[in-house]
Design an enzyme around this catalytic site. Structure first.
Site, short mmCIF file in Angstrom:
data_model
loop_
_atom_site.label_atom_id
_atom_site.label_comp_id
_atom_site.label_asym_id
_atom_site.label_seq_id
_atom_site.Cartn_x
_atom_site.Cartn_y
_atom_site.Cartn_z
N HIS A 9 -10.43 -2.38 -1.75
CA HIS A 9 -11.45 -1.78 -0.78
C HIS A 9 -12.50 -0.95 -1.63
O HIS A 9 -12.09 0.06 -2.09
CB HIS A 9 -10.75 -0.95 0.40
CG HIS A 9 -9.89 -2.00 1.35
ND1 HIS A 9 -10.28 -2.39 2.40
CD2 HIS A 9 -8.35 -2.17 1.06
CE1 HIS A 9 -9.21 -3.08 2.93
NE2 HIS A 9 -8.14 -2.76 1.91
N ARG A 56 -3.21 -12.06 3.17
CA ARG A 56 -4.59 -11.41 2.51
C ARG A 56 -4.85 -11.76 1.16
O ARG A 56 -3.89 -11.69 0.37
CB ARG A 56 -4.68 -9.87 2.67
CG ARG A 56 -4.74 -9.35 4.33
CD ARG A 56 -6.08 -9.58 4.99
NE ARG A 56 -7.34 -10.05 4.24
CZ ARG A 56 -8.30 -9.04 3.85
NH1 ARG A 56 -8.35 -7.82 4.13
NH2 ARG A 56 -9.36 -9.54 3.41
N TYR A 90 -0.80 -9.84 0.12
CA TYR A 90 -0.03 -9.52 1.06
C TYR A 90 0.11 -10.00 2.49
O TYR A 90 -1.06 -10.43 2.73
CB TYR A 90 0.15 -7.72 1.07
CG TYR A 90 -1.13 -7.22 1.94
CD1 TYR A 90 -1.68 -7.06 3.31
CD2 TYR A 90 -2.23 -6.70 0.90
CE1 TYR A 90 -2.80 -6.63 3.78
CE2 TYR A 90 -3.38 -6.27 1.37
CZ TYR A 90 -3.65 -6.19 2.90
OH TYR A 90 -4.85 -5.47 3.18
N TYR A 115 1.04 -1.20 -0.10
CA TYR A 115 0.05 0.01 0.09
C TYR A 115 0.82 1.18 0.00
O TYR A 115 1.91 1.24 0.58
CB TYR A 115 -0.88 0.11 1.26
CG TYR A 115 -2.10 -0.81 1.24
CD1 TYR A 115 -3.45 -0.41 0.55
CD2 TYR A 115 -1.99 -2.18 1.82
CE1 TYR A 115 -4.54 -1.22 0.53
CE2 TYR A 115 -3.20 -2.95 1.67
CZ TYR A 115 -4.30 -2.64 1.18
OH TYR A 115 -5.34 -3.32 0.93
N HIS A 145 -7.40 -7.85 -2.86
CA HIS A 145 -8.66 -7.43 -2.92
C HIS A 145 -8.64 -6.03 -3.07
O HIS A 145 -7.48 -5.32 -3.15
CB HIS A 145 -9.22 -7.52 -1.32
CG HIS A 145 -8.41 -6.88 -0.30
ND1 HIS A 145 -7.05 -7.64 0.19
CD2 HIS A 145 -8.35 -6.05 0.33
CE1 HIS A 145 -6.49 -6.87 0.92
NE2 HIS A 145 -7.13 -5.81 1.12
FE LIG Z 1 -6.32 -4.33 2.31
#
Ligand SMILES: [Fe+2]
Lengths: 224, 196
Positions: A149, A144, A134, A95, A147
């Site tokens: 958000h 995870r 990640y 991110y 995805h």
């Molecule tokens: Fe996330």
């Protein structure tokens, strides 16, 4: 009770243990405060805000994708002119956030945040790159699934939704405690987009379809 | 019971990395120069069940203007034109110590059930890592004793401590009215959250 409602405590996802309220939620019959909501102030959305691949000088690395679909209410009516915000990791699973310490490269050409408004049919579309999986600290060797958000307002305070969209066939889904917070299998499956050849653009980008259904603002727990 | 033909999309946690994705211009300041109404600050802190500050929460508020009108097509009440520029939506995140702050105006009373008026209140949403669905609560004002006593939502809460979790306490700082509103996600002082 809607099959999309579920307990807020899900011990497999550790952060819920001290953050889930322990007292039951109190049903609130809708008043004008719940059937209204922020529908103005979204004028600042610019046409290119829905293309996450064109926010920098160069092109981001990764598999180019187009994510689109419709936003509907429970009765199948389109939710028009409502704002959608998205944010995601880059192709390496990192991110653009100072608190993301995952040792994967930052892509100077990818921030990973976008916005758009639905049209008169409730349709929306984003262009982006496929986010990477990640790791996270929830349990040993926890990853995870890829995805995106999503944040949506709908027409009322009552219809507000923040959620995550997943990709079909991701082997990490069955073992992801966040995805599996939703106990009902049918409800859970609505979080997975489907590959869509119609949205796919030849020589350019893979298409994924993700339709979103917001709670009706008139629905009260008494009705169900 | 109405027929639900379309299954609702479930909520998922906002996670810890929402900040750059949910940037909102003027997020914590709801008042432009020309907005009519009493300027107030709302200050608070978010805590988890161990009393630890929640430093990665997102707080959103939704409120009526000073004359009790929502800026929304569903609210057909007339409003003086100079109040038009107030939208009534705010968004901010908690800081590294769990604090948040909004600058806004005190909302007027809005219609309630059966021709009653509701006490002045602000609708509040809380999102955070580990919070699986938007937590909805209401902020009422501690100095609105009479209006609060008449309010249908407040009156229905029997436990006085629980009711008190919705009351923002008036304090004054530098001659400005500030209401303190802490949010406890869990624990003895747990905030009352609504199923909406
Ligand atoms: Fe996330």
């Amino acid at each position: 009770m809607s099959d999309a409602k579920f307990p807020l405590l899900h011990p497999d996802y550790k952060s819920t243990v001290l953050r889930a309220p322990k007292r039951p939620l109190i049903p609130l019959a809708h008043t004008i405060s719940e059937i209204t909501g922020p529908v103005y102030g979204h004028e600042k959305v610019r046409p290119l805000d829905n293309d996450l691949t064109r926010q920098h000088k160069g092109e981001p690395l990764g598999e180019r994708i187009i994510v689109g679909g419709r936003v509907l209410d429970e009765n199948g009516r389109p939710v028009r002119n409502t704002m959608i915000e998205v944010w995601q990791a880059n192709a390496a699973g990192r991110y653009y956030h100072k608190k993301d310490l995952h040792e994967a490269p930052i892509d100077p050409n990818f921030t990973g945040a976008g916005r758009c408004m639905t049209d008169d049919e409730g349709r929306y579309s984003f262009t982006s790159i496929k986010p990477g999986a990640y790791p996270w600290q929830n349990h040993s060797n926890a990853w995870r699934p890829a995805h995106i958000h999503f944040s949506l307002f709908g027409m009322a305070f009552a219809t507000r939704l923040v959620t995550q969209m997943y990709f079909p066939g991701d082997p990490l889904l069955p073992m992801d405690p966040i995805f599996n917070c939703v106990p009902d299998e049918r409800a859970r499956s609505r979080l997975i987009s489907s590959f869509d050849l119609e949205t796919t653009q030849p020589e350019w980008a893979l298409g994924y379809r993700f339709d979103i259904v917001l709670r009706g603002r008139d629905e009260t727990p008494m009705e169900t | 019971m109405k027929k639900m033909t379309f299954g609702v999309t479930p909520s998922q946690t906002i996670g810890p990395f929402f900040h750059y994705g949910m940037d909102w211009e003027g997020g914590a300041n709801l008042v432009g120069e020309n907005v009519v109404g009493e300027r107030i600050g709302i200050e608070g802190r978010v805590f988890d069940g161990s009393g630890t500050a929640v430093t990665d929460a997102l707080i959103e508020i939704w409120q009526a203007n000073a004359s009790g009108r929502y800026t929304h097509p569903e609210d057909s009440q007339q409003t003086p034109p100079d109040e038009d520029e107030f939208i009534g939506f705010g968004r901010t995140e908690t800081d590294d110590e769990g604090y948040f702050r909004f600058d806004t105006i005190k909302p007027g009373r809005v219609p309630g059930p059966e021709n009653t008026l509701q006490a002045p209140h602000i609708s509040v949403s809380v999102f955070a890592r580990g919070v699986l669905d938007r937590l909805a609560t209401r902020l009422y004002f501690s100095d609105e004793t009479e209006a609060n006593a008449e309010d249908a939502v407040l009156s229905a809460i029997e436990d006085e401590t629980v009711r008190a979790s919705l009351l923002a306490k008036l304090t004054e700082s530098d001659g400005k009215l500030v209401y303190r509103f802490n949010i406890h996600l869990q624990g003895e002082q747990e905030t009352l959250f609504f199923e909406i």
